[in-house]
Design an enzyme around this catalytic site. Structure first.
Site, PDB file in Angstrom:
ATOM      1  N   LYS A  35       0.754  -1.269   0.081  1.00 21.77           N
ATOM      2  CA  LYS A  35      -0.036   0.095  -0.046  1.00 21.77           C
ATOM      3  C   LYS A  35       0.891   1.268  -0.121  1.00 21.77           C
ATOM      4  O   LYS A  35       0.576   2.287  -0.626  1.00 21.77           O
ATOM      5  CB  LYS A  35      -1.037   0.078   1.238  1.00 21.77           C
ATOM      6  N   SER A  62      -7.684 -27.633   3.604  1.00 22.44           N
ATOM      7  CA  SER A  62      -6.688 -27.742   2.399  1.00 22.44           C
ATOM      8  C   SER A  62      -5.191 -27.962   2.698  1.00 22.44           C
ATOM      9  O   SER A  62      -4.470 -28.681   1.912  1.00 22.44           O
ATOM     10  CB  SER A  62      -6.850 -26.293   1.774  1.00 22.44           C
ATOM     11  N   LYS A 125       0.471 -21.057 -18.902  1.00 18.86           N
ATOM     12  CA  LYS A 125       0.278 -22.744 -18.707  1.00 18.86           C
ATOM     13  C   LYS A 125      -0.451 -23.084 -20.084  1.00 18.86           C
ATOM     14  O   LYS A 125      -1.025 -22.454 -20.676  1.00 18.86           O
ATOM     15  CB  LYS A 125      -0.743 -23.075 -17.588  1.00 18.86           C
ATOM     16  N   HIS A 133       3.689 -15.354 -10.286  1.00 15.42           N
ATOM     17  CA  HIS A 133       3.797 -16.070  -8.821  1.00 15.42           C
ATOM     18  C   HIS A 133       5.098 -16.133  -8.042  1.00 15.42           C
ATOM     19  O   HIS A 133       6.182 -16.204  -8.837  1.00 15.42           O
ATOM     20  CB  HIS A 133       3.415 -17.704  -8.943  1.00 15.42           C
ATOM     21  N   GLU A 152       2.604 -16.593  -0.590  1.00 10.51           N
ATOM     22  CA  GLU A 152       2.708 -16.637  -1.938  1.00 10.51           C
ATOM     23  C   GLU A 152       1.797 -15.203  -2.453  1.00 10.51           C
ATOM     24  O   GLU A 152       0.682 -15.109  -2.123  1.00 10.51           O
ATOM     25  CB  GLU A 152       1.851 -17.861  -2.493  1.00 10.51           C
ATOM     26  N   GLU A 167     -12.489 -19.437 -15.129  1.00 13.73           N
ATOM     27  CA  GLU A 167     -11.871 -21.068 -15.449  1.00 13.73           C
ATOM     28  C   GLU A 167     -12.061 -21.764 -13.984  1.00 13.73           C
ATOM     29  O   GLU A 167     -12.471 -22.776 -14.008  1.00 13.73           O
ATOM     30  CB  GLU A 167     -10.565 -20.652 -15.713  1.00 13.73           C
TER      31      GLU A 167
HETATM   32  P1  GTP Z   1       0.715 -26.355  -5.649  1.00 16.37           P
HETATM   33  O1  GTP Z   1       1.503 -27.288  -5.076  1.00 16.37           O
HETATM   34  O2  GTP Z   1      -0.804 -26.684  -5.934  1.00 16.37           O
HETATM   35  O3  GTP Z   1       0.930 -25.026  -4.887  1.00 16.37           O
HETATM   36  O4  GTP Z   1       1.388 -26.346  -7.057  1.00 16.37           O
HETATM   37  P2  GTP Z   1       2.343 -25.226  -7.795  1.00 16.37           P
HETATM   38  O5  GTP Z   1       3.110 -24.699  -6.667  1.00 16.37           O
HETATM   39  O6  GTP Z   1       2.929 -25.880  -8.921  1.00 16.37           O
HETATM   40  O7  GTP Z   1       1.178 -24.317  -8.297  1.00 16.37           O
HETATM   41  P3  GTP Z   1       1.332 -23.024  -9.102  1.00 16.37           P
HETATM   42  O8  GTP Z   1       2.122 -22.160  -8.485  1.00 16.37           O
HETATM   43  O9  GTP Z   1       1.396 -23.545 -10.504  1.00 16.37           O
HETATM   44  O10 GTP Z   1      -0.014 -22.295  -8.817  1.00 16.37           O
HETATM   45  C1  GTP Z   1      -0.717 -22.136  -7.506  1.00 16.37           C
HETATM   46  C2  GTP Z   1      -1.874 -21.574  -7.747  1.00 16.37           C
HETATM   47  O11 GTP Z   1      -2.327 -20.665  -8.681  1.00 16.37           O
HETATM   48  C3  GTP Z   1      -3.267 -22.121  -7.592  1.00 16.37           C
HETATM   49  O12 GTP Z   1      -3.633 -22.537  -6.297  1.00 16.37           O
HETATM   50  C4  GTP Z   1      -4.251 -21.256  -8.263  1.00 16.37           C
HETATM   51  O13 GTP Z   1      -4.715 -20.313  -7.201  1.00 16.37           O
HETATM   52  C5  GTP Z   1      -3.491 -20.372  -9.481  1.00 16.37           C
HETATM   53  N1  GTP Z   1      -3.461 -21.259 -10.273  1.00 16.37           N
HETATM   54  C6  GTP Z   1      -2.556 -22.024 -10.990  1.00 16.37           C
HETATM   55  N2  GTP Z   1      -2.901 -22.723 -12.300  1.00 16.37           N
HETATM   56  C7  GTP Z   1      -4.162 -22.126 -12.485  1.00 16.37           C
HETATM   57  C8  GTP Z   1      -5.005 -22.278 -13.354  1.00 16.37           C
HETATM   58  O14 GTP Z   1      -4.892 -23.001 -14.406  1.00 16.37           O
HETATM   59  N3  GTP Z   1      -6.286 -21.848 -13.375  1.00 16.37           N
HETATM   60  C9  GTP Z   1      -6.573 -21.268 -12.335  1.00 16.37           C
HETATM   61  N4  GTP Z   1      -7.975 -20.403 -12.077  1.00 16.37           N
HETATM   62  N5  GTP Z   1      -5.881 -20.830 -11.202  1.00 16.37           N
HETATM   63  C10 GTP Z   1      -4.556 -21.322 -11.344  1.00 16.37           C
HETATM   64 MG    MG Z   2       2.388 -23.222  -5.021  1.00 16.48          MG
END
Ligand code: GTP
Ligand code: MG
Length: 216
Positions: A35, A62, A125, A133, A152, A167
């Site tokens: 902010k 979760s 993706k 991220h 995150e 989505e």
């Molecule tokens: P995790 O073990 O689930 O954290 O896997 P990761 O660290 O490989 O996940 P990643 O950083 O790719 O994505 C983390 C977050 O991004 C998810 O919890 C979603 O909030 C969001 N996200 C990632 N891919 C998608 C997608 O295809 N669609 C949507 N709507 N959200 C996504």
């Molecule tokens: Mg993640």
């Protein structure tokens, strides 16, 4: 009859109880920092780059599901060390360029450590999902001393956020098997969102001058 509580169990329980509070504090600290940047940016550039900020703490259910999915025991240590998205922040921007400007700024700061960067804007993706991220750590000054907490951060534009929200509704909320043509059309829609962002970047460049660099 009375319950005998092991000292060790009690300490573990206290730690478990403290975790959500610590993550919430980390989110509050980070949000304040963002902010402040936003306010300064507005003074310097005449507009606010950030549309809105959302935060959330992952539900215990979760967290447990994720640990089990990854094959870890459910312990406080594993929660802290293996799960990086217990505290989550989503920052939604008007323009793609500003996401990278904020990233560059965050890289310079000593009160935020960037642990991981996943650039799904530069490398979307396969389904078309775009966002930047980050896993960052922010320090909390506690009675026990300094403790760095992970957060995150998902940074995306309004168009990317619109697409991701739709989505998410289709995939997660209704838990339906999405037909193939819908998957294809969603990917098409992601391309349309990307085109919209590029168009807006072009318009912004025209209006605000050529000193602003292109994200590509
Ligand atoms: P995790 O073990 O689930 O954290 O896997 P990761 O660290 O490989 O996940 P990643 O950083 O790719 O994505 C983390 C977050 O991004 C998810 O919890 C979603 O909030 C969001 N996200 C990632 N891919 C998608 C997608 O295809 N669609 C949507 N709507 N959200 C996504
Ligand atoms: Mg993640």
């Amino acid at each position: 009859m009375y319950w005998e509580i092991d000292e060790n169990d009690l300490r573990k329980f206290e730690e478990w109880k403290k975790l959500p509070v610590l993550y919430q504090l980390a989110l509050d600290e980070l949000q304040n920092k963002i902010k402040l940047i936003q306010t300064e940016w507005k003074i310097e550039n005449g507009y606010s780059p950030i549309e809105h900020i959302k935060t959330r703490i992952k539900e215990p259910k979760s967290i447990i599901n994720k640990l089990q999915r990854k094959g870890y025991d459910i312990t406080v240590d594993n929660i802290v060390n293996k799960i990086h998205d217990i505290a989550g922040m989503r920052i939604v921007f008007s323009f793609v360029q500003d996401i990278y400007s904020l990233l560059e700024h965050l890289k310079q700061r000593e009160d935020i450590t960037i642990l991981e960067i996943k650039d799904y804007i530069e490398h979307p993706k396969p389904n078309g999902y775009q966002s930047l991220h980050l896993i960052v750590a922010v320090p909390l000054t506690l009675l026990e001393g300094q403790r760095w907490m992970k957060v995150e951060i998902q940074m995306r534009t309004l168009a990317m956020d619109f697409w991701a929200s739709m989505e998410h509704i289709l995939y997660y909320k209704y838990e339906k098997q999405v037909p193939y043509h819908v998957v294809e059309e969603l990917t098409e829609a992601a391309k349309a969102a990307d085109a919209l962002d590029k168009k807006m970047c072009g318009l912004r460049k025209e209006i605000m001058g050529s000193s602003i660099s292109d994200p590509d």
